[in-house]
Design an enzyme around this catalytic site. Sequence first.
Site, PDB file in Angstrom:
ATOM      1  N   GLU A   1      39.295  49.187  45.755  1.00  0.00           N
ATOM      2  CA  GLU A   1      39.701  49.175  47.173  1.00  0.00           C
ATOM      3  C   GLU A   1      41.148  49.606  47.358  1.00  0.00           C
ATOM      4  OE1 GLU A   1      39.535  46.647  45.217  1.00  0.00           O
ATOM      5  OE2 GLU A   1      41.041  45.131  45.709  1.00  0.00           O
TER       6      GLU A   1
ATOM      7  N   HIS B   1      41.316  47.848  40.798  1.00  0.00           N
ATOM      8  CA  HIS B   1      40.997  47.595  42.204  1.00  0.00           C
ATOM      9  C   HIS B   1      40.482  48.873  42.870  1.00  0.00           C
ATOM     10  CE1 HIS B   1      42.647  43.523  42.709  1.00  0.00           C
ATOM     11  NE2 HIS B   1      43.454  43.863  41.717  1.00  0.00           N
TER      12      HIS B   1
ATOM     13  N   CYS C   1      38.470  42.838  39.553  1.00  0.00           N
ATOM     14  CA  CYS C   1      39.665  42.227  38.950  1.00  0.00           C
ATOM     15  C   CYS C   1      39.326  40.842  38.401  1.00  0.00           C
ATOM     16  CB  CYS C   1      40.817  42.208  39.958  1.00  0.00           C
ATOM     17  SG  CYS C   1      42.417  41.856  39.196  1.00  0.00           S
TER      18      CYS C   1
END
Lengths: 250, 209
Positions: free
Chosen positions: B187, B185, B83
């Site tokens: 994650e 993202h 990001c």
Amino acid sequence: MLKHRLIPCVLLKDWQLVKSVQFGSFRTIGHPTATVRVYNARNVDELIVLDIDASLKGEPINTEIITDMANECFMPLTIGGGIKTIEDVYAVLGAGADKISINSQAIKNPYFIKEIATIFGSQCIVCSIDIKKIDGQYRVFNKKEGLLDIDPLTLAKEYERQGAGEILLTSVDLEGTTLGYDIELLKLFTDSLHIPIIINGGMGVPHHGIEALQNGADALAAAYIFHFTQYTPQMIKEELKKSNYPVRVS
Amino acid sequence: MSVNIVIIDYGMGNLRSVQKAFEKVGFSAIITRDFLQIQKASHIVLPGVGAFGDAMTNLNNLGLVELLNTQVLEYKKPFLGICLGMQLLAKKGYEFGEHDGLGWIDANVVRFKDDNLKIPHVGWNNVDFHNPSVLFQGIPDHSDFYFVHSYYFDAPSTYAIGYCNYGVKFVCAIQKENIFATQFHPEKSQIHGLKIIENFANFTKETQC
């Protein structure tokens, strides 16, 4: 293409996740970490958890539970309830939340939004507005103070100006009723705002979601439908997809 | 060589989320700003949410810019920017004024311009693979990933490995030798995102040649 999100929005009360009807009569839906684990396994788009003990009773924000839930969450997690200071924002994001939802404190002081945005960015700020319709007029409702003489759209525009990332729009009248979203309210907002709108309150069947998307909602929040009907998030998204709305199906 | 992942703590954002994603795929990762730890690392991750200018100020104040330049450009340690951590690789960022980035990639970070677009770009969007990359190994093309940003990486296609479309087609993932970065993202992108985390952790200087 950007997909419309379907977001479970549940409440945290007495260390349990609960579902309310018109902001009252709470029904327990499960243990927080176990419930989050199920949502994660069901591959939901995102999750919103509002801590009503913190917002209503003024209890300190339960970072222990937030940490436990965040550990189970490999999708975005929004946490709200009782956030009043920049320190609270640090605590909630530090516990593993990706976004915070603010409500009462933003009504009192919209500039709080700008303070958060400057430090953490607009992308982590979901401004939650609860709304009741009285004599044909929409008014902001506060869990603690009741009905306020504030026009919700004016408030939302101020939130946008201060740097809100998204608006979570909840109809108190329809919340938990399965009667469908308040489309009139939604249209009022989608016509005037430039930030994404998550509509909440009333989804009982997938068609309610289609109605909301037709009328400009960016994302759909719901709870009752996931816990007390036969519909799973995946089934609802299949229906949305059949109506040609872009959604993430796995 | 054993894998020793560090997540750079420079006061910008969701470090814990990134750490637990590595744990989920069987790797441990340390969150740190300590020079020695970073020097000992085999893999470096630069996550981040927030504003471009603040982030560069923090990196500079902590003395991390020079350290990262040495570790990543000179020693060629595998690097993953996420990001804001991708955006910082650009030459310039235009969020709240003009700021110098790390300048590893020929790019500028600019705001979405289309007035009809809702900003931020938030939600799941499909990533269209460009040049093949180990980062996307085992992931179907056009898979959805979670994005949340108001500025995008405006770059030529040289190092692009993935594109996304939101009013404009923009580079959302890059690889330049040992340097990887994603605007989305991983994650927070469920199984496909975790696969990216795993692919990065398994990437070594040996596999790169």
